[in-house]
Write a protein that holds these residues in place. Structure first.
Motif, PDB file in Angstrom:
ATOM      1  N   HIS B 198       0.690  -1.322   0.127  1.00 38.12           N
ATOM      2  CA  HIS B 198       0.180  -0.297  -0.665  1.00 38.12           C
ATOM      3  C   HIS B 198       0.905   1.327  -0.361  1.00 38.12           C
ATOM      4  O   HIS B 198       1.024   1.948  -0.854  1.00 38.12           O
ATOM      5  CB  HIS B 198      -0.887  -0.188   1.584  1.00 38.12           C
ATOM      6  CG  HIS B 198      -1.509   0.977   1.563  1.00 38.12           C
ATOM      7  ND1 HIS B 198      -3.098   0.652   1.517  1.00 38.12           N
ATOM      8  CD2 HIS B 198      -1.974   2.200   1.985  1.00 38.12           C
ATOM      9  CE1 HIS B 198      -3.481   2.723   1.545  1.00 38.12           C
ATOM     10  NE2 HIS B 198      -2.956   3.370   1.857  1.00 38.12           N
ATOM     11  N   GLU B 199       1.901   1.172   0.919  1.00 46.66           N
ATOM     12  CA  GLU B 199       2.373   2.905   0.940  1.00 46.66           C
ATOM     13  C   GLU B 199       3.667   2.886  -0.907  1.00 46.66           C
ATOM     14  O   GLU B 199       4.122   3.899  -0.415  1.00 46.66           O
ATOM     15  CB  GLU B 199       3.360   2.278   1.612  1.00 46.66           C
ATOM     16  CG  GLU B 199       2.894   2.206   3.329  1.00 46.66           C
ATOM     17  CD  GLU B 199       3.583   2.334   4.475  1.00 46.66           C
ATOM     18  OE1 GLU B 199       3.519   1.911   5.736  1.00 46.66           O
ATOM     19  OE2 GLU B 199       4.312   1.209   4.694  1.00 46.66           O
ATOM     20  N   ILE B 200       4.172   0.746  -0.934  1.00 52.09           N
ATOM     21  CA  ILE B 200       4.855   1.559  -1.751  1.00 52.09           C
ATOM     22  C   ILE B 200       3.376   2.075  -3.420  1.00 52.09           C
ATOM     23  O   ILE B 200       4.136   3.572  -3.726  1.00 52.09           O
ATOM     24  CB  ILE B 200       5.653   0.554  -2.855  1.00 52.09           C
ATOM     25  CG1 ILE B 200       5.937  -0.919  -2.219  1.00 52.09           C
ATOM     26  CG2 ILE B 200       6.208   0.302  -4.045  1.00 52.09           C
ATOM     27  CD1 ILE B 200       6.934  -1.294  -1.791  1.00 52.09           C
ATOM     28  N   GLY B 201       2.377   1.749  -3.430  1.00 56.47           N
ATOM     29  CA  GLY B 201       1.220   1.875  -4.185  1.00 56.47           C
ATOM     30  C   GLY B 201       1.328   3.891  -3.974  1.00 56.47           C
ATOM     31  O   GLY B 201       1.803   4.126  -5.177  1.00 56.47           O
ATOM     32  N   SER B 202       1.421   4.383  -2.798  1.00 63.26           N
ATOM     33  CA  SER B 202       0.830   5.329  -2.927  1.00 63.26           C
ATOM     34  C   SER B 202       1.737   6.320  -3.237  1.00 63.26           C
ATOM     35  O   SER B 202       2.177   7.521  -3.768  1.00 63.26           O
ATOM     36  CB  SER B 202       0.704   5.806  -0.733  1.00 63.26           C
ATOM     37  OG  SER B 202       0.596   6.976  -1.098  1.00 63.26           O
ATOM     38  N   TYR B 203       3.599   5.862  -2.923  1.00 65.69           N
ATOM     39  CA  TYR B 203       4.831   6.196  -3.337  1.00 65.69           C
ATOM     40  C   TYR B 203       4.793   6.654  -4.736  1.00 65.69           C
ATOM     41  O   TYR B 203       4.848   7.387  -5.189  1.00 65.69           O
ATOM     42  CB  TYR B 203       5.697   6.151  -2.604  1.00 65.69           C
ATOM     43  CG  TYR B 203       6.738   6.279  -2.881  1.00 65.69           C
ATOM     44  CD1 TYR B 203       7.604   7.891  -2.466  1.00 65.69           C
ATOM     45  CD2 TYR B 203       8.160   5.285  -4.154  1.00 65.69           C
ATOM     46  CE1 TYR B 203       9.394   8.053  -3.238  1.00 65.69           C
ATOM     47  CE2 TYR B 203       9.587   5.870  -4.663  1.00 65.69           C
ATOM     48  CZ  TYR B 203       9.554   7.160  -3.466  1.00 65.69           C
ATOM     49  OH  TYR B 203      11.210   7.695  -4.087  1.00 65.69           O
TER      50      TYR B 203
END
Lengths: 282, 282
Positions: B198-203
DNA sequence: CGAGAGGTTGAATCGGATCAAATCAAGTGG
DNA sequence: CCACTTGATTTGATCCGATTCAACCTCTCG
């Protein structure tokens, strides 16, 4: 501190025009919206103005860095060039903006600044810039502040690029452009776009067709009126609150149902309804 | 210059741990990869270390700004929070990175820094930071340089967000993460992702599903091996050169036919072929 | 007048998002 | 130890928004 001698801005010949104006420190501080230091009297530095005609480059990628630039008048774009030669527009600087910060890092400019209209640019040699901080400690803080402001601006740009829909991007672009213009004393409602649809698209991460279509849609809905590059904002509130529902992944449970309702209102057909803060808060 | 007294980092109670280490200026310069100034001898400033446990916040949005932070060990994320409460990940700082620059602008932090693992952070009070520039003029340039570097990093982030395909984004993310790790002395080939999909995606401006799918695809193609958060880069060259054809709008005529051919190779089905520099240059 | 750049609009396509369901890892408590 | 929960991840099926491709329009300028 002595008057800065005219320096050659670039090795590229032919496109360079010398201005004949000079600004003192106080004028520069005003331009940058930072408090001027208590004046130390007469022995002040003077900063040279340079004029650029539309299409000319203030600095190019890879060029040796030795000066920052302050926009005194005119409009520009800053761009990155990728490995295919494609332009990526990063910003549209105007009066009061500081250019060239990206060059400090490794003494070479990482981006390119192109005049979109005739421009009057003030040369701020980096050595002088750094010295100013030491001479006027109050100023140093303001300088870090200006750089910090740039950083924050780019951060919100990143957030906008990866989270907003095409309509929301264009809407924000228009309203923030309007705000910039009104801060400069121009009309924030009616103004002239200095850039092409292509450049807007590059800036917003969209194609020029999508930009054009979105402007047409806004026009049809009465949010704005468009005639070529002449834009009038008719319903800034609508533009500011126009959004799409956020990616469900991170939506909090509280807003879940509300945003679903909003998605209907701001659906793909661009109905005359739209989301706004009060609806969301309700 | 005196030893900085322990300061309360935040008003939020309970999550704050005092460290017991102190660093001098030379150590800090090493950490930031900037030349240390000629030491002025004994009367040196010492900088406090603070430890954060995974999940704790180093600073939060809106918090009063009075200190910068240097990562001595551990991994973090910096995030923006939008009007719906959604997180937008801006960066994944690690050892040697400077945090909190965004707070200088208006004396309040514009973003939030969250520890993804236990962290050791060095407190660099802003007043001291500014004073250092005046005390050691050689340092001032380096400080502007660090801020400039951040700016350039964010600019290339903008370019990546608006120009690259999902596969290219994930590929670049992995390779640049690998490079960071190897610069820190860890393996640049095999490492552990400290962040969620999720955090990778947001980034990267993607959904977590797309990130997961892309990692699986890379795994299948033999570019990487994935086991949960354990990643091994098997073909960094493939990852680095994997692209999609650039937006046609700005493509130069010379590369037009070539990139069309490339588009076939790097088509949507993720065939075992892919584009690389030599193909494009041919 | 004609050429060319910029702009608009339509139709078809595709990449990534969304929705949904199953799997897996790590706790937690009886 | 096992049943149960919870969060992260994977994978599949479907949908939709933005791109792409293409045609046409509208200025401006030599």
């Amino acid at each position: 501190m002595v008057k800065n001698l005219p320096v050659t801005v670039s090795n590229e010949a032919g496109w360079r025009c010398h201005g004949n104006l000079w600004s003192n420190l106080r004028e520069i501080c005003e331009l940058l919206h930072i408090p001027a230091p208590a004046c130390s009297g007469e022995e002040e530095a003077l900063f040279q103005h340079v004029r650029f005609k539309a299409g000319q480059r203030v600095h190019t990628i890879g060029q040796d860095f030795d000066s920052l630039y302050i926009v005194n008048s005119g409009f520009l774009k800053t761009v990155l060039i990728d490995e295919y030669g494609n332009e990526q527009v990063l910003s549209f600087p105007m009066k009061g903006d500081l250019l060239g910060i990206d060059g400090i890092h490794n003494q070479h400019h990482a981006s390119e600044a192109v005049a979109l209209s005739d421009c009057d640019i003030i040369l701020l040699p980096y050595k002088t810039f750094a010295a100013m901080g030491r001479t006027y400690p109050e100023l140093e803080n303001a300088m870090y502040g200006v750089m910090s402001r740039e950083l924050v601006r780019e951060q919100s740009m990143i957030g906008m690029l990866s989270a907003l829909s095409a309509e929301a991007k264009v809407a924000r672009f228009l309203t923030s452009l309007g705000e910039s213009f009104s801060q400069l004393g121009y009309s924030g409602k009616c103004f002239n776009l200095r850039m092409t649809r292509h450049e807007i698209g590059s800036y917003l991460g969209l194609t020029l067709e999508t930009v054009s279509r979105t402007l047409s849609a806004f026009n049809e809905m009465g949010f704005i009126s468009v005639d070529q590059r002449e834009i009038c904002l008719l319903d800034t509130n609508a533009l500011k609150t126009l959004r799409r529902l956020p990616p469900a992944k991170a939506r909090s449970k509280v807003t879940e149902k509300v945003t679903e309702k909003v998605s209907v209102l701001v659906g793909k057909k661009l109905l005359p309804q739209w989301s706004n803060e009060t609806v969301v808060a309700a």
